[in-house]
Design a protein around this motif. Structure first.
Motif, PDB file in Angstrom:
ATOM      1  N   LYS A  61      41.001  38.563  36.335  1.00  0.00           N
ATOM      2  CA  LYS A  61      40.640  39.820  37.002  1.00  0.00           C
ATOM      3  C   LYS A  61      39.362  39.604  37.801  1.00  0.00           C
ATOM      4  O   LYS A  61      38.414  38.990  37.332  1.00  0.00           O
ATOM      5  CB  LYS A  61      40.429  40.899  35.930  1.00  0.00           C
ATOM      6  CG  LYS A  61      39.836  42.196  36.405  1.00  0.00           C
ATOM      7  CD  LYS A  61      40.922  43.147  36.804  1.00  0.00           C
ATOM      8  CE  LYS A  61      40.322  44.523  37.079  1.00  0.00           C
ATOM      9  NZ  LYS A  61      40.743  45.061  38.320  1.00  0.00           N
ATOM     10  N   ALA A  62      39.337  40.157  39.023  1.00  0.00           N
ATOM     11  CA  ALA A  62      38.131  40.080  39.853  1.00  0.00           C
ATOM     12  C   ALA A  62      37.100  41.068  39.339  1.00  0.00           C
ATOM     13  O   ALA A  62      37.419  42.182  38.929  1.00  0.00           O
ATOM     14  CB  ALA A  62      38.471  40.382  41.306  1.00  0.00           C
ATOM     15  N   GLY A  69      42.454  39.971  41.868  1.00  0.00           N
ATOM     16  CA  GLY A  69      42.977  39.131  40.806  1.00  0.00           C
ATOM     17  C   GLY A  69      43.385  37.796  41.376  1.00  0.00           C
ATOM     18  O   GLY A  69      43.500  37.630  42.593  1.00  0.00           O
ATOM     19  N   TYR A  82      35.325  36.097  38.651  1.00  0.00           N
ATOM     20  CA  TYR A  82      36.547  36.459  37.938  1.00  0.00           C
ATOM     21  C   TYR A  82      36.322  36.325  36.436  1.00  0.00           C
ATOM     22  O   TYR A  82      35.499  35.514  35.992  1.00  0.00           O
ATOM     23  CB  TYR A  82      37.704  35.540  38.333  1.00  0.00           C
ATOM     24  CG  TYR A  82      38.172  35.735  39.753  1.00  0.00           C
ATOM     25  CD1 TYR A  82      39.181  36.630  40.062  1.00  0.00           C
ATOM     26  CD2 TYR A  82      37.580  35.013  40.797  1.00  0.00           C
ATOM     27  CE1 TYR A  82      39.605  36.807  41.368  1.00  0.00           C
ATOM     28  CE2 TYR A  82      37.998  35.189  42.107  1.00  0.00           C
ATOM     29  CZ  TYR A  82      39.010  36.090  42.387  1.00  0.00           C
ATOM     30  OH  TYR A  82      39.421  36.272  43.678  1.00  0.00           O
TER      31      TYR A  82
END
Length: 116
Positions: A61-62, A69, A82
C-alpha cells in the motif's frame, strides 16, 4: 362418367410443423443468443477475477493516499513510500473485501490508518 386425373389424386397429408425450415435454421441461433444474454445479465457466472499481484509477488500500500499500491517480489522489502498490509488483511483479488477497504483509507509510514 369420366374421371379426370384431378379427381383421382389423393390429397397430400398435412403434417403439423412448428415453423418448418425457418425454425430449424433459427433455433440454434436463438438458443446461442439467449445463452449469451443470460451470461451477460448475470455477470458472475463466468466472471474472471484478476489477482492483485502476479505469482511470486505480494501487494503493498502507498503511504499518504487511498489509491496507491504496487507489487513487490517475494522476499524483498517494500520500496520507500510503501508499506505491507497487515497479516490477514491482504487483498488478493481485484475488488475483493480487502481491496475495496484499503482503497478507502490512508496509511502512514508505519502502516497505521490515518485521517486522509
Amino acid at each position: 362418367m369420366t374421371v379426370t386425373a384431378q379427381q383421382t389424386r389423393r390429397p397430400r397429408p398435412q403434417h403439423r410443423t412448428t415453423g418448418g425450415a425457418f425454425a430449424r435454421r433459427s433455433l440454434p441461433g436463438l438458443a446461442a443468443a439467449g445463452l449469451a444474454s443470460a451470461l451477460l445479465l448475470t455477470g458472475c457466472g463466468f466472471q474472471i477475477h484478476d489477482r492483485v499481484c502476479g505469482s511470486g509477488h505480494y501487494p503493498v500500500k502507498a503511504v499518504g493516499n487511498t489509491s496507491g499500491g504496487d507489487c513487490v517480489a517475494d522476499g524483498q522489502e517494500p520500496p520507500e513510500g510503501y508499506v505491507r498490509y497487515p497479516e490477514g488483511q491482504v487483498p488478493e483479488w481485484v475488488d475483493d473485501e480487502w481491496d475495496r477497504y484499503w482503497s478507502t483509507v490512508v496509511v502512514d509510514a508505519e502502516g497505521r490508518v490515518v485521517q486522509g
